[in-house]
Design a protein around this motif. Structure first.
Motif, PDB file in Angstrom:
ATOM      1  N   VAL A  69       0.841  -1.197   0.000  1.00  0.00           N
ATOM      2  CA  VAL A  69       0.000   0.000   0.000  1.00  0.00           C
ATOM      3  C   VAL A  69       0.877   1.249   0.000  1.00  0.00           C
ATOM      4  N   ALA A 106      -5.869   0.075   2.915  1.00  0.00           N
ATOM      5  CA  ALA A 106      -5.041  -0.918   3.614  1.00  0.00           C
ATOM      6  C   ALA A 106      -5.915  -1.987   4.264  1.00  0.00           C
ATOM      7  N   ARG A 161      -5.503  -6.071   3.117  1.00  0.00           N
ATOM      8  CA  ARG A 161      -4.671  -6.860   4.018  1.00  0.00           C
ATOM      9  C   ARG A 161      -5.101  -8.318   4.104  1.00  0.00           C
TER      10      ARG A 161
END
Length: 311
Positions: free
Chosen positions: A15, A288, A292
């Motif tokens: 990211v 993010a 993830r």
């Protein structure tokens, strides 16, 4: 930390951070003032923004050096302080992130058209990029991020400069495209195919696009890049295109919307996703959080081997 290219070779999605201009203006940067001046006069502001993006989940933190080339700094009487301006930016980012993310050394266009279309002398521009990138590398940057380029010849000069003075650092090179009836082109007429080929031939380790488009249009750009290169692709969209509203221009894409589009970008083959104009730590946090929990990308064996060798 594990090297950037090794993580990409393992299929990990990384990211990037978001807009810096937006954040600096909110902290007192005056219209027309070079953002890079703050590296010397208000480094605590640079640290603060880097820390906010780190806390939001960014793996790559950009330095405040987009206009840090001697040619660009000359407009503000700062060209004699090129080393100080660039070095201070890296040092501020390093203090803020403490080794928990990669310091991504920003290198933007000089603002000069290359001869014969303008007054930019390739030898002088190339030497200027070398000077800037050497200062960034000496200060401890982890990668070189050549961004928002529209002229392939200038972008190639920057990539080659990075490979000359900092061959140990990965180079990410992104260009800005506009949709036309014939496909995506930069304002200088460079297609995605030419960009991918030219940047890769010059030595870039990661290629892609930033700025100029919202995340929906960037998905189409990402798909074309993925079809044109075996290198990892980085995409950093704007939070949509700015819209005039009461009080000024507003970027319409919400953090939640961009997070959903980030998943689409990764599905299109993107390895690094972040944000550009109009994006904030809230946008990066949402992106993010969205990526993830995704499984690692499955790279063709030869591509993973190529990245591993480069790492």
């Amino acid at each position: 930390m594990k090297s950037l290219l090794a993580r990409l070779a393992a299929g990990e999605a990384l990211v990037g951070d978001g807009a810096w201009g937006t954040m600096l203006l909110a902290r007192g940067l005056r219209q027309g003032e070079p953002p890079e001046r703050l590296n010397l006069s208000r480094s605590e502001v640079i640290e603060e923004i880097a820390g906010l993006y780190l806390d939001a989940g960014a793996d790559l933190i950009t330095t405040n050096t987009f206009g840090g080339s001697p040619a660009r700094l000359r407009q503000f009487g700062l060209h004699d302080r090129t080393e100080a301006v660039n070095g201070a930016a890296v040092e501020a980012a390093r203090r803020a992130i403490g080794g928990r993310a990669y310091v991504s050394a920003s290198v933007g266009p000089t603002g000069h058209l290359m001869k014969p279309y303008g007054d930019g002398d390739p030898a002088e521009i190339g030497a200027g990029f070398e000077r800037q990138i050497r200062a960034l590398a000496d200060a401890g940057a982890d990668l070189v991020c050549i961004e928002t380029m529209t002229d392939l010849s200038e972008a190639v000069l920057a990539v080659r400069a990075a490979k000359t003075v900092a061959p140990h650092l990965p180079v990410m090179a992104t260009m800005t495209f506009e949709p036309t009836r014939r496909g995506f082109f930069t304002v200088m007429g460079v297609s995605i195919e030419r960009a991918a080929q030219g940047l890769g031939d010059a030595g870039a380790d990661i290629v892609g696009s930033n700025c100029g488009n919202g995340s929906v249009m960037m998905t189409a750009i990402a798909k074309e890049f993925a079809a044109r290169t075996r290198l990892p692709v980085a995409i950093q969209p704007n939070a949509g295109l700015p819209e005039p509203r009461e009080g000024g221009l507003v970027y319409p894409e919400t953090p939640e919307f961009m997070a959903g589009q980030a998943r689409e970008l990764l599905a299109a083959g993107v390895a690094i996703v972040g944000g550009c104009c109009g994006t904030t730590p809230a946008h990066i946090r949402a992106i993010a959080d969205a990526v993830r929990d995704l499984p690692p990308r499955k790279l063709p064996r030869e591509d993973a081997a190529l990245l591993s060798a480069a790492a």
